[in-house]
Design a protein around this motif. Sequence first.
Motif, PDB file in Angstrom:
ATOM      1  N   GLY A 102       0.806  -1.225   0.000  1.00 32.51           N
ATOM      2  CA  GLY A 102       0.000   0.000   0.000  1.00 32.51           C
ATOM      3  C   GLY A 102       0.832   1.264   0.000  1.00 32.51           C
ATOM      4  N   LEU A 103       2.098   1.176   0.426  1.00 35.04           N
ATOM      5  CA  LEU A 103       2.956   2.357   0.445  1.00 35.04           C
ATOM      6  C   LEU A 103       3.192   2.914  -0.950  1.00 35.04           C
ATOM      7  CD1 LEU A 103       5.597   1.272   3.113  1.00 35.04           C
ATOM      8  CD2 LEU A 103       3.696   2.871   3.397  1.00 35.04           C
ATOM      9  N   ALA A 104       2.916   2.118  -1.978  1.00 37.06           N
ATOM     10  CA  ALA A 104       3.039   2.625  -3.347  1.00 37.06           C
ATOM     11  C   ALA A 104       1.949   3.638  -3.671  1.00 37.06           C
ATOM     12  CB  ALA A 104       2.984   1.461  -4.333  1.00 37.06           C
ATOM     13  N   SER A 105       0.888   3.688  -2.852  1.00 34.08           N
ATOM     14  CA  SER A 105      -0.226   4.604  -3.087  1.00 34.08           C
ATOM     15  C   SER A 105      -0.031   5.896  -2.310  1.00 34.08           C
ATOM     16  CB  SER A 105      -1.544   3.942  -2.669  1.00 34.08           C
ATOM     17  OG  SER A 105      -2.574   4.893  -2.531  1.00 34.08           O
ATOM     18  N   ARG A 106      -0.127   7.014  -2.993  1.00 32.02           N
ATOM     19  CA  ARG A 106      -0.005   8.312  -2.327  1.00 32.02           C
ATOM     20  C   ARG A 106      -1.136   8.513  -1.328  1.00 32.02           C
ATOM     21  NH1 ARG A 106       0.498  13.404  -6.185  1.00 32.02           N
ATOM     22  NH2 ARG A 106       2.400  12.216  -6.694  1.00 32.02           N
ATOM     23  N   ALA A 107      -2.345   8.092  -1.685  1.00 32.22           N
ATOM     24  CA  ALA A 107      -3.491   8.256  -0.781  1.00 32.22           C
ATOM     25  C   ALA A 107      -3.302   7.439   0.493  1.00 32.22           C
ATOM     26  CB  ALA A 107      -4.778   7.840  -1.489  1.00 32.22           C
ATOM     27  N   PHE A 108      -2.768   6.225   0.357  1.00 30.55           N
ATOM     28  CA  PHE A 108      -2.540   5.394   1.534  1.00 30.55           C
ATOM     29  C   PHE A 108      -1.467   6.019   2.429  1.00 30.55           C
ATOM     30  CE2 PHE A 108      -0.378   1.805   3.670  1.00 30.55           C
ATOM     31  CZ  PHE A 108      -1.443   1.325   4.399  1.00 30.55           C
ATOM     32  N   ARG A 109      -0.406   6.538   1.828  1.00 27.92           N
ATOM     33  CA  ARG A 109       0.635   7.192   2.626  1.00 27.92           C
ATOM     34  C   ARG A 109       0.082   8.411   3.349  1.00 27.92           C
ATOM     35  NH1 ARG A 109       3.605   6.531  -2.171  1.00 27.92           N
ATOM     36  NH2 ARG A 109       3.675   8.794  -2.482  1.00 27.92           N
ATOM     37  N   ALA A 110      -0.810   9.140   2.696  1.00 27.41           N
ATOM     38  CA  ALA A 110      -1.429  10.301   3.341  1.00 27.41           C
ATOM     39  C   ALA A 110      -2.241   9.879   4.553  1.00 27.41           C
ATOM     40  CB  ALA A 110      -2.304  11.043   2.340  1.00 27.41           C
ATOM     41  N   ASP A 111      -2.996   8.770   4.430  1.00 34.34           N
ATOM     42  CA  ASP A 111      -3.775   8.287   5.569  1.00 34.34           C
ATOM     43  C   ASP A 111      -2.872   7.837   6.708  1.00 34.34           C
ATOM     44  OD1 ASP A 111      -6.203   8.870   4.507  1.00 34.34           O
ATOM     45  OD2 ASP A 111      -6.780   6.815   4.036  1.00 34.34           O
ATOM     46  N   LEU A 112      -1.728   7.233   6.388  1.00 33.68           N
ATOM     47  CA  LEU A 112      -0.786   6.845   7.441  1.00 33.68           C
ATOM     48  C   LEU A 112      -0.279   8.071   8.188  1.00 33.68           C
ATOM     49  CD1 LEU A 112       1.429   4.005   5.899  1.00 33.68           C
ATOM     50  CD2 LEU A 112      -0.468   3.806   7.506  1.00 33.68           C
ATOM     51  N   ARG A 113      -0.053   9.160   7.473  1.00 33.15           N
ATOM     52  CA  ARG A 113       0.384  10.393   8.145  1.00 33.15           C
ATOM     53  C   ARG A 113      -0.705  10.915   9.068  1.00 33.15           C
ATOM     54  NH1 ARG A 113       2.914  11.292   3.071  1.00 33.15           N
ATOM     55  NH2 ARG A 113       1.097  12.461   2.296  1.00 33.15           N
ATOM     56  N   PHE A 114      -1.967  10.853   8.613  1.00 31.70           N
ATOM     57  CA  PHE A 114      -3.069  11.275   9.477  1.00 31.70           C
ATOM     58  C   PHE A 114      -3.138  10.411  10.737  1.00 31.70           C
ATOM     59  CE2 PHE A 114      -5.266  12.950   5.500  1.00 31.70           C
ATOM     60  CZ  PHE A 114      -5.029  14.277   5.830  1.00 31.70           C
TER      61      PHE A 114
END
Length: 206
Positions: free
Chosen positions: A74-86
């Motif tokens: 999932g780290l390949a997805s920008r949206a998923f990385r954004a949710d991890l930051r949240f």
Amino acid sequence: MTLRADAPPRTRIRRFGRPQRWVHRTTAALMGVCVATAACLYLPQLAELVGRRELVVRIHEWAGLALPVPVLAGLASRAFRADLRFLNRFGPHDGIWLRAALRRDRRRSSRPAGKFNAGQKIYAAWIAGASLVMLGTGLLMWFTHLTPIQWRTSATFVHDWLALTMGIVIAGHIGMALGDPEARRGLRTGLVSREWAEREHSLWRP
């Protein structure tokens, strides 16, 4: 209460994209296999019912090894990385949310939350850390020739008791989800009603 025939439908907004939903579903499936096989290994009644202990052990081991794969993919997805930051950021509003939760204050104004509330952030952090510990202790138990017996004994103790704790916490997580159909809809379809978002996540700006 009845709606007028010309009343507009509820506005739906996107909460999760396909990558986030895929990671959640795959991780949940692997975790479910780990929990189910662990139950078959440790509960005599289930062990007798299922049998084939060696096969159950192998399924448990490989499901555990695969558990980090969905998140890593999932780290390949920008949206998923954004949710991890949240999920990884706590603000003053999270402290307010937690204090209200401890007081069982259910007023909307007392529980401000962004895309994820403080309870979800704590659960995500705890389950991630616990999964890593389970992976490490499981590897120590699997590759018995690489470590002293004292290490393997300690790893078994930690693995077993943490597995029980994880089972309880996951059951609580599922119970919370069952009580919130709109949150489940968000994970199933990616869409939630604007009314729900404004009520449960008032600081979220989609």
